[in-house]
Design an enzyme around this catalytic site. Structure first.
Site, short mmCIF file in Angstrom:
data_model
loop_
_atom_site.label_atom_id
_atom_site.label_comp_id
_atom_site.label_asym_id
_atom_site.label_seq_id
_atom_site.Cartn_x
_atom_site.Cartn_y
_atom_site.Cartn_z
N LYS A 3 -16.73 3.74 -26.81
CA LYS A 3 -17.95 3.45 -26.31
C LYS A 3 -18.50 1.97 -26.22
O LYS A 3 -17.79 1.04 -27.11
CB LYS A 3 -19.06 4.06 -27.43
N SER B 265 -26.74 8.63 -26.54
CA SER B 265 -26.41 7.72 -25.80
C SER B 265 -24.87 7.38 -25.72
O SER B 265 -24.46 7.06 -24.58
CB SER B 265 -26.92 6.46 -26.30
N SER C 33 -26.90 10.33 -31.04
CA SER C 33 -26.10 9.75 -29.95
C SER C 33 -24.70 10.14 -30.01
O SER C 33 -23.89 10.07 -28.82
CB SER C 33 -26.09 8.02 -29.89
#
Lengths: 83, 467
Positions: B75, B150, B174
């Site tokens: 990420k 996210s 997330s």
């Protein structure tokens, strides 16, 4: 101070959606008997040693490369808050 | 361990059925051509150089470790030295990491090969991976729907087999929610099990490093590789390696609980509800005792989480003023420079959260909102403690409904916040919670008491064979 100044965001105003969330907290039942010690912080029994560690050369180079403002070979930081 | 991608690829590499260079190149090609907007930047030079080293090692007859040569995704909120780390924001679009995050460094040390910095909501601010300068992440199963957030890019990459596993970050759901939306496994370990050093801070008291993968075994392997005390993150604690044998014996689980009010309410989709209750029946049929538990109302959980997360993010993001790094925009004065830089470079959602955080931290408001939020959090934690005296595991849906269409969440921030109702409570409790792609359309969450991560994986193994 208003939130735009506190947040350093031009023209910022509180949002209605977020205010609705805060209203829920304001109206939540408060358990007055609760006197919990907050356990989310770091304990002071196990702190790392307070020593300066020199960064590797590569790290320093990238930090300099990321710096937005340079003058005569120096990195420019703010002098003082002006007002 | 048939379903483990890591074991399977490891064997292929060892048996020379595929070269590491070919494996890495194939995955890089898939990532490059993909239309789901999962990629912020490719790490092709680094990946191919690492792959060549693994091939040379195999060629010379040396043994390789289990994670050696396994391609993975990161990420784009993790520092990886010398690579762009944008947090999917304009502010850090050209920012390069000076150092590498501890969790990622540990994977490098084990020989895993990083392919990609993955798209996500900017600074983790969002539940749909639409708050990003790189285009909304599209769901792996239906590109008209959001990828979740996210860590949306990470979950989609795993679901599409572009990466073998990916490392997301979970502050309020997330990792778990996008894992649910794309039908893969996503684990939020106990807070402090994995070092946060080098993970861009969103809300420090709930930020967790979390692996996303296609099997429980792969989650276990990656979790073990990243766990451990780190002097660079004072909230970390030492933990024991979880062995495959420990989590394969599922006899130890006697009681399972679920929150009655999560299921008995108007917000939950009828199908999610009936599927969840059908799962509960299957668990009962295996002789496990199931208890209904009382819990805080969903809106209280969401409000408590966002109050604290916004306060923490307002504080954490105050450093992003364009002085030391970032896309500085000059104004008439220093203060002007700060505020133009931040106004122009933050997403609407980030601004909303920073402003909300400063609201609750400001004089006159902190007592009735922020401090009260902290107190409610303590009550939530106390409630969990009480529950785990009664049950071994708490089972929950991941989300109240299926993934929204791209564009819908941006129109209604409050609806987006409320869709986190089932994930944020476990974050506030700092508990280990795993999303499994079973039970409901967006999966199930398995939660155990703090530091009982092994029990979560154990129950996941049980569920895999039960439902």
């Amino acid at each position: 101070m208003t939130v735009d100044i506190l947040s350093s965001i031009k023209g910022a105003k509180p949002s209605e959606s977020v205010n609705k969330l805060f209203d829920v907290i304001k109206n939540a039942n408060k358990n007055t008997a609760l006197n919990t010690v907050h356990t989310n912080a770091v304990t002071i029994d196990d702190l790392r040693e307070d020593v300066v560690i020199d960064s590797p050369q590569m790290e320093k180079q990238i930090i300099i490369a990321n710096f937005p403002k340079e003058k005569n070979g120096y990195l420019v930081v703010s002098k003082v808050i002006e007002e | 361990m048939m379903e483990s991608q890591i074991h399977k690829i490891h064997q292929q590499l060892v048996n020379k059925e595929i070269s590491c260079t070919k494996l890495v190149q194939e995955r890089l090609d898939l990532l490059k051509l993909n239309t789901h907007n999962t990629v912020n930047s490719l790490l092709d030079t680094l990946a191919l150089a690492s792959a060549a080293k693994v091939d040379a090692k195999i060629e010379s007859g040396q043994e390789i470790g289990l994670l050696e040569g396994i391609p993975f995704g990161i990420k784009d909120v993790y520092m990886v030295q010398g690579t762009y780390t944008t947090a999917s924001s304009d502010l850090l679009k050209k920012y390069k990491s000076p150092y590498t995050a501890t969790a990622i460094q540990k994977l490098f040390a084990a020989g895993a090969i990083p392919l990609v910095k993955e798209n996500c909501d900017s600074f983790g601010h969002g539940s749909s991976s639409e708050n990003t300068i790189f285009g909304a992440v599209k769901n792996a199963n239906n590109p008209n729907l959001v990828g979740g957030g996210s860590s949306g890019g990470s979950a989609v990459n795993v679901a599409k087999d572009y990466t073998v596993f990916s490392i997301g970050g979970d502050t309020g759901g997330s990792v778990r929610q996008p894992a649910g939306y794309n039908n893969v496994y996503g684990f939020k370990p106990t807070y402090g099990r994995i070092s946060r050093f080098g993970l861009m801070a969103y809300a420090s008291s709930t930020d967790c490093v979390g692996p996303i993968a296609k099997s429980i075994e792969d989650i276990r392997i990656v979790l073990n590789a990243m766990s451990g005390k780190d002097i660079k993150d004072q909230t970390t604690y030492p933990s024991e390696t979880i062995s495959a044998a420990t989590i394969s014996n599922t006899d130890a689980i006697k009681t399972v609980g679920y929150f009655k009010n999560f299921i008995e309410n108007d917000a939950i989709d009828a199908k999610v509800k009936s599927d969840f209750l059908a799962t509960i029946e299957k668990i009962k049929a295996k002789g496990i005792q199931v208890k209904e538990l009382d819990f805080f109302a969903s809106d209280t959980l969401v409000a408590t989480y966002y109050t604290l997360a916004m306060a923490e993010t307002a504080s954490n993001l105050s450093r992003l003023d364009g002085t030391n790094y970032g896309n500085r925009i000059e104004g008439a004065s220093l203060k002007d420079t700060y505020s133009i830089t931040r106004s122009e470079n933050f997403s609407e959602e980030t601004k909303r959260r920073v402003v909300g955080g400063n609201q609750v931290l400001s004089q006159g408001f902190s007592d009735e909102i922020y401090l009260k939020g902290l107190s409610v959090r303590d009550q939530i934690a106390a409630n969990f403690e009480k529950d785990f005296h009664q049950v071994d595991i708490i089972l929950s849906p991941v989300t109240p409904s299926s993934p929204p269409k791209i564009g819908d969440s941006l129109k209604d921030p409050l609806a987006m916040y409320l869709s986190d109702a089932y994930t944020v409570g476990f974050s506030l409790g700092q508990l280990p919670t795993l999303t499994v792609p079973q039970g409901t359309e967006t999966g199930l969450q398995i939660t155990a008491a703090k530091n009982n991560d092994a029990l979560v994986l154990k129950f996941a193994n049980f569920l895999k064979d039960t439902i």
